[in-house]
Enzyme design. Structure first.
Site, PDB file in Angstrom:
ATOM      1  N   VAL A 133       0.745  -1.213  -0.023  1.00  0.00           N
ATOM      2  CA  VAL A 133      -0.127  -0.152   0.092  1.00  0.00           C
ATOM      3  C   VAL A 133       0.947   1.290  -0.145  1.00  0.00           C
ATOM      4  O   VAL A 133       1.457   1.573   0.919  1.00  0.00           O
ATOM      5  CB  VAL A 133      -0.869  -0.041   1.149  1.00  0.00           C
ATOM      6  CG1 VAL A 133      -1.762   1.358   0.999  1.00  0.00           C
ATOM      7  CG2 VAL A 133      -1.888  -1.119   1.243  1.00  0.00           C
ATOM      8  N   PRO A 134       1.170   1.665  -1.184  1.00  0.00           N
ATOM      9  CA  PRO A 134       2.309   2.566  -1.306  1.00  0.00           C
ATOM     10  C   PRO A 134       2.340   4.251  -0.833  1.00  0.00           C
ATOM     11  O   PRO A 134       2.231   5.141  -1.575  1.00  0.00           O
ATOM     12  CB  PRO A 134       2.459   2.602  -2.903  1.00  0.00           C
ATOM     13  CG  PRO A 134       0.995   2.604  -3.326  1.00  0.00           C
ATOM     14  CD  PRO A 134       0.285   1.597  -2.533  1.00  0.00           C
ATOM     15  N   CYS A 135       2.152   4.163   0.487  1.00  0.00           N
ATOM     16  CA  CYS A 135       2.158   5.464   1.303  1.00  0.00           C
ATOM     17  C   CYS A 135       3.379   6.206   0.746  1.00  0.00           C
ATOM     18  O   CYS A 135       3.299   7.425   1.068  1.00  0.00           O
ATOM     19  CB  CYS A 135       1.901   5.253   2.555  1.00  0.00           C
ATOM     20  SG  CYS A 135       3.189   4.233   3.359  1.00  0.00           S
ATOM     21  N   HIS A 136       4.347   5.838   0.525  1.00  0.00           N
ATOM     22  CA  HIS A 136       5.628   6.495   0.176  1.00  0.00           C
ATOM     23  C   HIS A 136       5.401   7.337  -1.216  1.00  0.00           C
ATOM     24  O   HIS A 136       6.223   8.244  -1.530  1.00  0.00           O
ATOM     25  CB  HIS A 136       6.909   5.390  -0.084  1.00  0.00           C
ATOM     26  CG  HIS A 136       6.550   4.443  -1.106  1.00  0.00           C
ATOM     27  ND1 HIS A 136       5.977   3.272  -0.924  1.00  0.00           N
ATOM     28  CD2 HIS A 136       6.997   4.644  -2.512  1.00  0.00           C
ATOM     29  CE1 HIS A 136       5.871   2.787  -2.375  1.00  0.00           C
ATOM     30  NE2 HIS A 136       6.559   3.634  -3.222  1.00  0.00           N
TER      31      HIS A 136
END
Length: 171
Positions: free
Chosen positions: A131-134
């Site tokens: 889950v690409p919160c970056h």
């Protein structure tokens, strides 16, 4: 993104950014977090169904770091509120190698004033990388907050940019 059972399997994945601890239950991936070396309260019973998802998560993460995976397809079952799940669902929609702001996500959720709430939900994402919160940055384009540390966030964004550049893709 439902939680599921108490039957779990957990392992640590060696990455270029340090150890990433991954935990699954029989329904899918519960969390993948850096720096989770403290003692855990739940015993690991290595449930066969949980182990199947754990093996898939490890393989997909290794492929991501090798530059051969650009999207993940493992079922996600993290703990969170309805709003957090909405935000995390929006994060999954951010294309590999792209970024957006907290405000962009708030607008996608039809709640443009929820920028801070989006930031808080983003910060509580229990499934790093997948889950690409970056990929969420400040409105000015600055790197802001990342539970794994800004150095890791910068590395992940550069990694994705480099993998796309190596394939001749420009964003």
């Amino acid at each position: 993104m439902n939680n599921g059972s108490d039957k779990i399997s957990r392992t640590t994945v060696k990455t270029p950014l340090g150890d990433l601890t991954v935990q699954c239950n029989p329904k899918g991936l519960q969390w993948a977090l850096f720096d989770k070396e403290q003692e855990f309260t739940k015993a690991i019973n290595n449930d066969p169904d949980a182990q199947r998802w754990l093996n898939a998560a490890v393989t997909q993460l290794q492929d991501y770091f090798a530059g051969t995976r650009f999207a993940f397809d493992i079922p996600l079952v993290p703990h969170g509120t309805v709003f957090q799940h909405q935000v995390w669902g929006s994060l999954i929609d951010i294309p590999y190698g792209s970024t957006c702001s907290y405000g962009d996500i708030a607008v996608r959720l039809s709640n443009p004033r929820a920028v801070r709430a989006v930031g808080a939900a983003n910060g509580r994402n229990p499934v790093s990388i997948i889950v690409p919160c970056h990929r969420v940055i400040g409105r000015s384009g600055a790197l802001t907050g990342y539970a794994g540390g800004l150095d890791r966030k910068a590395w992940l964004l550069a990694h994705e940019h480099n993998m796309l550049s190596a394939r001749g893709v420009r964003r």
